[in-house]
Write a protein that holds these residues in place. Structure first.
Motif, PDB file in Angstrom:
ATOM      1  N   LYS A 103     -10.304  -2.257   7.689  1.00  0.00           N
ATOM      2  CA  LYS A 103     -10.031  -2.238   8.630  1.00  0.00           C
ATOM      3  C   LYS A 103      -8.133  -2.844   8.803  1.00  0.00           C
ATOM      4  O   LYS A 103      -7.162  -2.333   8.617  1.00  0.00           O
ATOM      5  N   LEU A 104      -8.492  -4.222   7.630  1.00  0.00           N
ATOM      6  CA  LEU A 104      -7.424  -5.097   7.528  1.00  0.00           C
ATOM      7  C   LEU A 104      -6.134  -4.157   6.293  1.00  0.00           C
ATOM      8  O   LEU A 104      -5.152  -4.006   6.589  1.00  0.00           O
ATOM      9  N   PHE A 105      -7.007  -3.894   5.556  1.00  0.00           N
ATOM     10  CA  PHE A 105      -5.595  -2.602   4.648  1.00  0.00           C
ATOM     11  C   PHE A 105      -5.799  -1.025   5.562  1.00  0.00           C
ATOM     12  O   PHE A 105      -4.231  -0.825   5.630  1.00  0.00           O
ATOM     13  N   PHE A 106      -5.942  -0.416   6.704  1.00  0.00           N
ATOM     14  CA  PHE A 106      -5.689   0.180   7.271  1.00  0.00           C
ATOM     15  C   PHE A 106      -4.430   0.259   8.028  1.00  0.00           C
ATOM     16  O   PHE A 106      -3.366   0.484   8.774  1.00  0.00           O
ATOM     17  N   ILE A 107      -5.025  -1.170   8.985  1.00  0.00           N
ATOM     18  CA  ILE A 107      -3.438  -1.702   9.848  1.00  0.00           C
ATOM     19  C   ILE A 107      -2.872  -2.417   8.838  1.00  0.00           C
ATOM     20  O   ILE A 107      -1.879  -1.636   9.765  1.00  0.00           O
TER      21      ILE A 107
END
Length: 244
Positions: A103-107
């Motif tokens: 999720k950090l990458f996608f955020i």
């Protein structure tokens, strides 16, 4: 899970309907813009007059709105077929929790794209927006259009097209056609027509090759990791945010 592990040689009615909607009805209706005759009377008169007069930006927004319908309707038929057959999304090769794990990458990716949607128009146009993008009709111009492109042309297209034309079509048709490589050309033809049909040799080859390559990757990945193809598809389409 037991149902998913059993070898199936026939297709149930829900799967057949979803396949017909996704691989036949969807491409035919989209390439002929069938629903225009149904939707246009519902639009305000100033919108329809602009469409008929070939107003670029009104036409672009109509294109975006109609794509939401055309993409999500067949996707819902796929979802309904899975529910009725008690099959999970894993049966079409996608693990939605994979996106949560990164999720950090996608955020970070979404933040970059959204910020770019605000910054890019000022860099290219310096306050004076053109009537048409250099990328052609599909190219967004304003910040609002670029944000819409992220949602519709990138996210919606990546998720729905990969699930319909790779995950669902390949895994379900293989229940009748054991060699998945024979299925690829059928799916590729359908994929061309959901992008407007045979408009030019270059565009037709582009979509044919795209479909064949992505389908081949899904087969080589043993019908798993569809989320990787969704991500790549998203990144390709999201590049429209940066076009002049």
């Amino acid at each position: 899970m037991i149902l998913e592990q059993q070898a199936k040689v026939s297709l149930d009615k829900y799967t057949i309907i979803a396949l017909l909607i996704g691989l036949v009805a969807y491409p035919v209706l989209y390439s002929n813009d069938f629903f225009s005759s149904l939707f246009l009377p519902m639009l305000p008169s100033e919108w329809t007059s602009s469409l008929y007069s070939r107003d670029e930006r009104v036409g672009w927004w109509y294109f975006i709105a109609s794509n939401l319908f055309y993409h999500w309707m067949p996707f819902l038929f796929v979802w309904y077929a899975l529910v009725k057959n008690h099959e999970s999304w894993h049966s079409v090769g996608v693990d939605w929790s994979w996106f949560a794990r990164y999720k950090l990458f996608f955020i970070t990716l979404i933040v970059i794209l959204v910020l770019s949607a605000f910054i890019v128009p000022h860099i290219y146009y310096q306050g004076e927006l053109p009537s048409r993008s250099q990328a052609g009709f599909v190219g967004p111009i304003s910040t609002l259009e670029r944000l819409a492109a992220i949602i519709v042309l990138a996210f919606t297209a990546a998720v729905t097209e990969e699930v319909i034309f790779r995950g669902f079509a390949l895994t379900r048709l293989q229940r009748c056609i054991r060699n998945p490589w024979f299925i690829l050309p059928v799916i590729a033809v359908s994929f061309v027509f959901i992008h407007g049909g045979l408009r030019s040799i270059g565009l037709t080859l582009n979509y044919l090759i795209f479909s064949l390559v992505f389908g081949a990757c899904f087969i080589l990945l043993r019908f798993k990791r569809l989320e990787i193809l969704i991500l790549i598809h998203f990144l390709i389409n999201a590049s429209l945010v940066f076009v002049p």
